[in-house]
Enzyme design. Structure first.
Site, short mmCIF file in Angstrom:
data_model
loop_
_atom_site.label_atom_id
_atom_site.label_comp_id
_atom_site.label_asym_id
_atom_site.label_seq_id
_atom_site.Cartn_x
_atom_site.Cartn_y
_atom_site.Cartn_z
N SER A 171 0.88 -1.24 -0.01
CA SER A 171 0.09 0.19 0.22
C SER A 171 1.14 1.58 -0.13
CB SER A 171 -1.01 0.41 1.08
OG SER A 171 -1.37 0.87 1.18
N ASP A 342 -9.31 -5.60 -4.82
CA ASP A 342 -8.88 -4.56 -4.34
C ASP A 342 -9.86 -3.01 -4.14
OD1 ASP A 342 -7.41 -2.25 -2.54
OD2 ASP A 342 -5.32 -3.61 -2.71
N HIS A 371 -7.52 -5.27 -0.14
CA HIS A 371 -5.98 -4.83 -0.05
C HIS A 371 -5.59 -5.34 0.62
CE1 HIS A 371 -3.88 -1.18 -0.60
NE2 HIS A 371 -3.86 -0.60 0.34
#
Length: 395
Positions: A171, A342, A371
Protein backbone atom coordinates in the site's frame (compact mmCIF):
# COMPACT_ATOMS: atom_id res chain seq x y z
CA UNK A 1 -22.91 4.69 16.67
CA UNK A 2 -23.38 0.99 15.87
CA UNK A 3 -20.27 0.21 17.91
CA UNK A 4 -21.68 1.96 20.97
CA UNK A 5 -24.93 0.02 20.58
CA UNK A 6 -23.08 -3.30 20.28
CA UNK A 7 -20.92 -2.68 23.35
CA UNK A 8 -24.00 -1.72 25.37
CA UNK A 9 -25.78 -4.93 24.38
CA UNK A 10 -22.72 -7.03 25.25
CA UNK A 11 -22.43 -5.36 28.65
CA UNK A 12 -26.11 -5.88 29.39
CA UNK A 13 -26.64 -9.43 28.14
CA UNK A 14 -23.28 -10.98 27.38
CA UNK A 15 -22.09 -11.75 30.89
CA UNK A 16 -25.44 -12.46 32.50
CA UNK A 17 -26.91 -14.75 29.88
CA UNK A 18 -23.86 -16.19 28.13
CA UNK A 19 -24.83 -14.66 24.80
CA UNK A 20 -22.32 -13.55 22.16
CA UNK A 21 -19.86 -16.31 23.05
CA UNK A 22 -16.26 -15.77 22.05
CA UNK A 23 -14.83 -17.55 19.03
CA UNK A 24 -12.02 -18.88 21.20
CA UNK A 25 -9.41 -17.85 23.76
CA UNK A 26 -7.77 -14.51 23.13
CA UNK A 27 -4.39 -14.25 21.43
CA UNK A 28 -1.70 -12.89 23.77
CA UNK A 29 0.02 -10.98 20.94
CA UNK A 30 -2.92 -8.56 20.94
CA UNK A 31 -1.38 -6.86 23.98
CA UNK A 32 2.31 -7.20 23.10
CA UNK A 33 4.79 -4.79 21.58
CA UNK A 34 6.66 -5.70 18.39
CA UNK A 35 9.67 -7.28 20.09
CA UNK A 36 7.40 -9.37 22.30
CA UNK A 37 5.35 -10.51 19.31
CA UNK A 38 8.50 -11.70 17.56
CA UNK A 39 10.10 -13.47 20.53
CA UNK A 40 6.76 -15.02 21.56
CA UNK A 41 7.09 -17.36 18.59
CA UNK A 42 10.72 -18.19 19.35
CA UNK A 43 12.38 -15.84 16.88
CA UNK A 44 15.31 -13.56 17.74
CA UNK A 45 14.65 -9.82 17.72
CA UNK A 46 16.81 -6.71 17.72
CA UNK A 47 15.38 -3.25 18.19
CA UNK A 48 16.89 0.00 16.89
CA UNK A 49 16.09 3.69 16.73
CA UNK A 50 16.93 5.43 13.46
CA UNK A 51 17.08 9.24 13.36
CA UNK A 52 16.09 10.93 10.11
CA UNK A 53 17.71 14.04 8.66
CA UNK A 54 14.77 16.13 9.92
CA UNK A 55 14.86 14.67 13.43
CA UNK A 56 12.20 11.93 13.52
CA UNK A 57 13.12 8.87 15.57
CA UNK A 58 11.89 5.70 13.89
CA UNK A 59 11.46 2.30 15.54
CA UNK A 60 13.14 -0.36 13.39
CA UNK A 61 13.05 -4.09 14.21
CA UNK A 62 15.23 -6.94 13.01
CA UNK A 63 14.73 -10.70 12.84
CA UNK A 64 18.31 -11.73 12.01
CA UNK A 65 17.50 -15.39 11.37
CA UNK A 66 14.78 -18.00 11.70
CA UNK A 67 14.00 -20.29 14.60
CA UNK A 68 15.99 -23.22 13.28
CA UNK A 69 18.79 -21.76 11.17
CA UNK A 70 20.87 -19.77 13.64
CA UNK A 71 23.94 -21.96 13.07
CA UNK A 72 24.67 -20.31 9.72
CA UNK A 73 26.55 -17.21 10.86
CA UNK A 74 27.50 -15.95 7.41
CA UNK A 75 25.94 -12.88 5.84
CA UNK A 76 22.33 -13.44 4.92
CA UNK A 77 20.50 -11.59 2.15
CA UNK A 78 18.58 -8.67 3.63
CA UNK A 79 14.87 -7.94 3.20
CA UNK A 80 13.23 -4.72 4.35
CA UNK A 81 9.44 -4.70 4.89
CA UNK A 82 7.53 -1.39 4.78
CA UNK A 83 3.89 -1.17 5.93
CA UNK A 84 1.04 0.90 4.54
CA UNK A 85 -1.18 3.80 5.59
CA UNK A 86 -2.16 4.08 9.31
CA UNK A 87 -0.37 0.77 9.88
CA UNK A 88 2.87 -0.50 11.43
CA UNK A 89 5.46 -3.28 11.35
CA UNK A 90 3.01 -5.50 13.25
CA UNK A 91 1.21 -6.12 9.94
CA UNK A 92 4.00 -8.48 8.87
CA UNK A 93 3.86 -10.61 12.06
CA UNK A 94 0.14 -10.56 12.95
CA UNK A 95 -0.65 -14.10 11.81
CA UNK A 96 0.87 -17.45 12.80
CA UNK A 97 4.52 -17.93 11.77
CA UNK A 98 3.63 -20.08 8.76
CA UNK A 99 1.28 -17.35 7.56
CA UNK A 100 3.29 -14.17 8.33
CA UNK A 101 5.72 -12.89 5.70
CA UNK A 102 8.39 -11.70 8.16
CA UNK A 103 8.62 -15.08 9.88
CA UNK A 104 8.54 -17.00 6.60
CA UNK A 105 11.42 -14.92 5.23
CA UNK A 106 13.47 -15.45 8.40
CA UNK A 107 12.91 -19.21 8.20
CA UNK A 108 13.91 -19.12 4.52
CA UNK A 109 17.33 -17.76 5.49
CA UNK A 110 16.86 -14.00 5.21
CA UNK A 111 17.89 -11.18 7.52
CA UNK A 112 14.54 -9.45 7.97
CA UNK A 113 14.06 -5.78 8.89
CA UNK A 114 10.72 -4.17 9.74
CA UNK A 115 10.25 -0.41 9.36
CA UNK A 116 7.80 2.04 10.92
CA UNK A 117 6.80 5.32 9.30
CA UNK A 118 6.94 8.57 11.23
CA UNK A 119 3.93 9.25 13.41
CA UNK A 120 2.77 5.70 13.97
CA UNK A 121 2.68 3.94 17.35
CA UNK A 122 6.37 2.96 17.21
CA UNK A 123 7.80 6.12 15.60
CA UNK A 124 6.23 8.96 17.54
CA UNK A 125 9.35 10.82 18.66
CA UNK A 126 11.40 13.70 17.29
CA UNK A 127 14.67 15.33 18.32
CA UNK A 128 13.20 18.83 18.05
CA UNK A 129 9.42 18.61 18.42
CA UNK A 130 6.99 17.07 20.86
CA UNK A 131 4.17 14.92 19.44
CA UNK A 132 1.88 17.38 21.20
CA UNK A 133 2.97 20.13 18.81
CA UNK A 134 1.45 20.94 15.42
CA UNK A 135 4.98 21.10 13.97
CA UNK A 136 5.57 17.41 14.69
CA UNK A 137 2.63 16.43 12.46
CA UNK A 138 3.53 18.63 9.47
CA UNK A 139 4.32 15.71 7.17
CA UNK A 140 2.81 13.37 4.63
CA UNK A 141 4.14 10.47 2.58
CA UNK A 142 6.39 13.01 0.80
CA UNK A 143 8.58 13.20 3.90
CA UNK A 144 8.43 9.45 4.47
CA UNK A 145 9.93 8.99 1.00
CA UNK A 146 12.41 11.86 1.30
CA UNK A 147 13.65 11.19 4.85
CA UNK A 148 12.35 7.95 6.42
CA UNK A 149 13.31 5.50 3.69
CA UNK A 150 16.84 6.86 3.09
CA UNK A 151 17.59 6.96 6.82
CA UNK A 152 16.31 3.43 7.42
CA UNK A 153 17.79 1.80 4.32
CA UNK A 154 21.18 3.48 4.83
CA UNK A 155 21.17 2.30 8.45
CA UNK A 156 20.41 -1.28 7.40
CA UNK A 157 23.09 -1.27 4.70
CA UNK A 158 25.66 0.06 7.17
CA UNK A 159 24.63 -2.35 9.93
CA UNK A 160 24.61 -5.48 7.77
CA UNK A 161 27.50 -4.66 5.46
CA UNK A 162 25.28 -5.53 2.49
CA UNK A 163 25.51 -3.31 -0.57
CA UNK A 164 21.99 -4.10 -1.76
CA UNK A 165 18.76 -5.22 -0.09
CA UNK A 166 15.33 -6.48 -1.13
CA UNK A 167 12.46 -4.03 -0.54
CA UNK A 168 8.89 -5.19 0.10
CA UNK A 169 6.17 -2.55 0.34
CA UNK A 170 2.44 -2.78 0.93
CA UNK A 171 0.00 0.00 0.00
CA UNK A 172 1.56 3.33 1.07
CA UNK A 173 4.79 1.36 1.53
CA UNK A 174 4.84 1.02 -2.26
CA UNK A 175 3.95 4.69 -2.71
CA UNK A 176 6.97 5.94 -0.81
CA UNK A 177 9.11 3.37 -2.60
CA UNK A 178 8.02 4.68 -6.01
CA UNK A 179 8.84 8.24 -4.92
CA UNK A 180 12.14 7.51 -3.19
CA UNK A 181 13.56 5.21 -5.87
CA UNK A 182 12.56 7.54 -8.73
CA UNK A 183 13.89 10.75 -7.14
CA UNK A 184 16.94 9.45 -5.24
CA UNK A 185 19.21 7.48 -7.63
CA UNK A 186 21.82 6.90 -4.92
CA UNK A 187 19.24 5.19 -2.73
CA UNK A 188 17.81 3.26 -5.69
CA UNK A 189 21.21 1.64 -6.30
CA UNK A 190 20.92 -0.04 -2.88
CA UNK A 191 17.75 -1.94 -3.85
CA UNK A 192 18.05 -5.36 -5.48
CA UNK A 193 14.37 -5.76 -6.27
CA UNK A 194 11.22 -3.91 -5.25
CA UNK A 195 8.31 -6.23 -4.39
CA UNK A 196 5.11 -4.16 -4.56
CA UNK A 197 1.97 -5.53 -2.86
CA UNK A 198 -1.30 -3.68 -3.59
CA UNK A 199 0.69 -0.84 -5.21
CA UNK A 200 -0.65 2.70 -5.00
CA UNK A 201 0.40 5.70 -7.07
CA UNK A 202 -2.73 7.34 -8.46
CA UNK A 203 -6.07 6.78 -6.69
CA UNK A 204 -8.25 8.12 -9.47
CA UNK A 205 -10.49 5.05 -9.55
CA UNK A 206 -10.63 4.08 -5.87
CA UNK A 207 -14.12 2.96 -4.81
CA UNK A 208 -13.56 2.94 -1.06
CA UNK A 209 -15.75 5.14 1.18
CA UNK A 210 -12.49 7.01 1.76
CA UNK A 211 -13.17 8.55 -1.66
CA UNK A 212 -16.25 10.30 -0.29
CA UNK A 213 -14.31 11.46 2.77
CA UNK A 214 -11.73 12.97 0.42
CA UNK A 215 -14.24 15.52 -0.82
CA UNK A 216 -14.76 17.04 2.63
CA UNK A 217 -13.30 20.58 2.37
CA UNK A 218 -9.86 20.85 3.97
CA UNK A 219 -10.92 23.48 6.51
CA UNK A 220 -13.85 21.32 7.61
CA UNK A 221 -11.69 18.18 7.79
CA UNK A 222 -9.24 20.01 10.07
CA UNK A 223 -12.16 21.27 12.14
CA UNK A 224 -13.32 17.67 12.58
CA UNK A 225 -9.96 15.94 13.09
CA UNK A 226 -7.58 18.76 14.08
CA UNK A 227 -4.15 19.41 12.58
CA UNK A 228 -2.12 16.73 14.31
CA UNK A 229 -2.64 12.97 14.55
CA UNK A 230 -5.10 10.99 12.43
CA UNK A 231 -6.54 7.65 13.60
CA UNK A 232 -4.11 6.81 16.41
CA UNK A 233 -4.46 3.49 18.19
CA UNK A 234 -6.72 3.69 21.26
CA UNK A 235 -7.92 1.46 24.08
CA UNK A 236 -11.28 1.35 22.33
CA UNK A 237 -9.61 -0.42 19.38
CA UNK A 238 -8.27 -2.99 21.84
CA UNK A 239 -11.76 -3.39 23.29
CA UNK A 240 -13.25 -3.93 19.84
CA UNK A 241 -10.71 -6.65 19.14
CA UNK A 242 -10.97 -8.54 22.41
CA UNK A 243 -14.60 -8.00 23.45
CA UNK A 244 -16.61 -7.18 20.32
CA UNK A 245 -15.13 -8.64 17.13
CA UNK A 246 -14.12 -11.85 18.90
CA UNK A 247 -17.80 -12.70 19.49
CA UNK A 248 -19.42 -15.38 17.34
CA UNK A 249 -22.45 -13.28 16.47
CA UNK A 250 -20.51 -10.10 15.78
CA UNK A 251 -17.40 -11.17 13.88
CA UNK A 252 -19.35 -11.01 10.61
CA UNK A 253 -20.37 -7.41 11.31
CA UNK A 254 -16.76 -6.47 12.08
CA UNK A 255 -15.38 -8.19 9.00
CA UNK A 256 -17.99 -6.59 6.75
CA UNK A 257 -17.09 -3.16 8.13
CA UNK A 258 -13.47 -3.88 7.21
CA UNK A 259 -14.47 -5.10 3.75
CA UNK A 260 -16.47 -1.95 3.01
CA UNK A 261 -13.24 0.05 3.17
CA UNK A 262 -10.82 -2.46 1.60
CA UNK A 263 -12.86 -4.80 -0.62
CA UNK A 264 -14.65 -8.08 0.11
CA UNK A 265 -12.93 -11.46 0.47
CA UNK A 266 -14.67 -13.18 3.37
CA UNK A 267 -13.14 -16.66 2.99
CA UNK A 268 -9.58 -15.36 3.41
CA UNK A 269 -9.97 -13.45 6.69
CA UNK A 270 -8.87 -15.32 9.81
CA UNK A 271 -11.45 -13.99 12.27
CA UNK A 272 -9.70 -15.77 15.14
CA UNK A 273 -6.92 -13.16 14.79
CA UNK A 274 -9.22 -10.13 14.97
CA UNK A 275 -7.97 -9.23 18.44
CA UNK A 276 -4.38 -9.09 17.14
CA UNK A 277 -5.30 -7.00 14.10
CA UNK A 278 -7.31 -4.52 16.15
CA UNK A 279 -4.84 -4.68 19.02
CA UNK A 280 -2.33 -2.90 16.78
CA UNK A 281 -4.40 -1.10 14.14
CA UNK A 282 -4.93 1.63 13.26
CA UNK A 283 -1.45 2.79 14.26
CA UNK A 284 -1.93 6.43 13.26
CA UNK A 285 -0.46 8.97 10.88
CA UNK A 286 -0.79 12.72 10.42
CA UNK A 287 -3.89 14.59 9.31
CA UNK A 288 -1.66 16.05 6.60
CA UNK A 289 -0.87 12.57 5.29
CA UNK A 290 -4.56 11.79 4.87
CA UNK A 291 -5.18 15.20 3.29
CA UNK A 292 -2.43 14.38 0.80
CA UNK A 293 -4.32 11.24 -0.20
CA UNK A 294 -7.55 13.22 -0.45
CA UNK A 295 -5.74 15.60 -2.80
CA UNK A 296 -4.69 12.69 -5.03
CA UNK A 297 -8.26 11.35 -5.14
CA UNK A 298 -9.53 14.74 -6.30
CA UNK A 299 -6.73 15.44 -8.79
CA UNK A 300 -6.28 11.94 -10.20
CA UNK A 301 -2.54 12.67 -10.25
CA UNK A 302 0.48 11.22 -8.45
CA UNK A 303 1.90 14.44 -7.08
CA UNK A 304 3.56 16.10 -4.11
CA UNK A 305 1.53 17.70 -1.31
CA UNK A 306 -0.32 20.91 -2.16
CA UNK A 307 0.57 23.42 0.53
CA UNK A 308 -2.62 25.40 -0.09
CA UNK A 309 -1.56 28.38 -2.15
CA UNK A 310 0.71 29.24 -5.11
CA UNK A 311 3.01 31.22 -2.80
CA UNK A 312 3.43 28.32 -0.36
CA UNK A 313 4.03 25.89 -3.20
CA UNK A 314 6.66 28.27 -4.59
CA UNK A 315 8.45 28.15 -1.24
CA UNK A 316 8.50 24.36 -1.22
CA UNK A 317 8.83 23.48 -4.91
CA UNK A 318 9.81 26.68 -6.72
CA UNK A 319 6.63 26.35 -8.75
CA UNK A 320 3.02 27.36 -8.15
CA UNK A 321 1.55 23.86 -8.27
CA UNK A 322 2.81 20.64 -6.65
CA UNK A 323 5.05 18.64 -9.01
CA UNK A 324 3.99 15.24 -10.30
CA UNK A 325 6.11 12.20 -9.53
CA UNK A 326 7.61 10.43 -12.54
CA UNK A 327 7.49 6.72 -11.74
CA UNK A 328 9.08 5.94 -15.11
CA UNK A 329 12.33 7.44 -13.79
CA UNK A 330 12.67 4.48 -11.41
CA UNK A 331 15.03 1.84 -12.80
CA UNK A 332 14.84 -0.56 -9.83
CA UNK A 333 13.54 -3.99 -10.90
CA UNK A 334 9.99 -4.38 -9.61
CA UNK A 335 7.56 -7.27 -9.13
CA UNK A 336 3.89 -6.41 -8.64
CA UNK A 337 0.97 -8.24 -7.03
CA UNK A 338 -2.45 -6.59 -7.00
CA UNK A 339 -5.98 -7.62 -6.11
CA UNK A 340 -8.92 -7.73 -8.47
CA UNK A 341 -11.22 -7.03 -5.53
CA UNK A 342 -9.12 -4.20 -4.08
CA UNK A 343 -11.14 -0.99 -3.88
CA UNK A 344 -8.23 1.09 -2.54
CA UNK A 345 -5.54 0.08 -5.04
CA UNK A 346 -8.13 -0.26 -7.78
CA UNK A 347 -7.18 -2.48 -10.75
CA UNK A 348 -7.76 0.47 -13.10
CA UNK A 349 -5.19 2.56 -11.22
CA UNK A 350 -2.77 -0.38 -11.24
CA UNK A 351 -3.31 -0.72 -15.00
CA UNK A 352 -2.28 2.93 -15.37
CA UNK A 353 0.82 2.32 -13.25
CA UNK A 354 2.21 -0.82 -14.91
CA UNK A 355 3.27 0.75 -18.26
CA UNK A 356 5.23 3.39 -16.33
CA UNK A 357 7.40 0.79 -14.59
CA UNK A 358 10.45 0.72 -16.85
CA UNK A 359 11.92 -2.42 -15.26
CA UNK A 360 8.84 -4.55 -14.53
CA UNK A 361 9.95 -8.13 -13.88
CA UNK A 362 6.66 -9.70 -12.90
CA UNK A 363 2.98 -8.94 -12.48
CA UNK A 364 0.20 -11.02 -11.01
CA UNK A 365 -3.39 -10.01 -10.36
CA UNK A 366 -5.21 -12.17 -7.81
CA UNK A 367 -8.85 -11.69 -8.70
CA UNK A 368 -10.32 -12.48 -5.26
CA UNK A 369 -7.87 -10.37 -3.25
CA UNK A 370 -8.76 -7.17 -1.42
CA UNK A 371 -6.32 -4.58 -0.06
CA UNK A 372 -5.50 -6.35 3.21
CA UNK A 373 -5.24 -9.88 1.84
CA UNK A 374 -1.59 -9.26 0.95
CA UNK A 375 -0.70 -9.04 4.64
CA UNK A 376 -3.41 -11.10 6.38
CA UNK A 377 -5.03 -13.58 3.95
CA UNK A 378 -4.99 -17.20 5.02
CA UNK A 379 -3.77 -18.25 1.58
CA UNK A 380 -1.19 -15.45 1.19
CA UNK A 381 1.72 -17.94 1.38
CA UNK A 382 0.32 -19.92 -1.55
CA UNK A 383 -0.76 -16.90 -3.60
CA UNK A 384 2.11 -14.49 -2.91
CA UNK A 385 4.80 -15.26 -0.32
CA UNK A 386 6.20 -18.55 -1.66
CA UNK A 387 6.39 -17.01 -5.12
CA UNK A 388 8.18 -13.95 -3.76
CA UNK A 389 10.69 -15.99 -1.76
CA UNK A 390 11.48 -18.08 -4.85
CA UNK A 391 12.12 -14.90 -6.84
CA UNK A 392 14.43 -13.60 -4.13
CA UNK A 393 16.40 -16.85 -4.17
CA UNK A 394 17.03 -16.41 -7.90
CA UNK A 395 18.10 -12.77 -7.55
Amino acid sequence: MWLLLITSVISTFGGAHGLFGKLGPGNPEANMNISQMITYWGYPCQEYEVVTEDGYILGVYRIPHGKNNSENIGKRPVVYLQHGLIASATNWIANLPNNSLAFMLADAGYDVWLGNSRGNTWSRKNVYYSPDSVEFWAFSFDEMAKYDLPATINFIVQKTGQEKIHYVGHSQGTTIGFIAFSTNPTLAKKIKTFYALAPVATVKYTQSPLKKISFIPTFLFKLMFGKKMFLPHTYFDDFLGTEVCSREVLDLLCSNTLFIFCGFDKKNLNVSRFDVYLGHNPAGTSVQDFLHWAQLVRSGKFQAFNWGSPSQNMLHYNQKTPPEYDVSAMTVPVAVWNGGNDILADPQDVAMLLPKLSNLLFHKEILAYNHLDFIWAMDAPQEVYNEMISMMAED
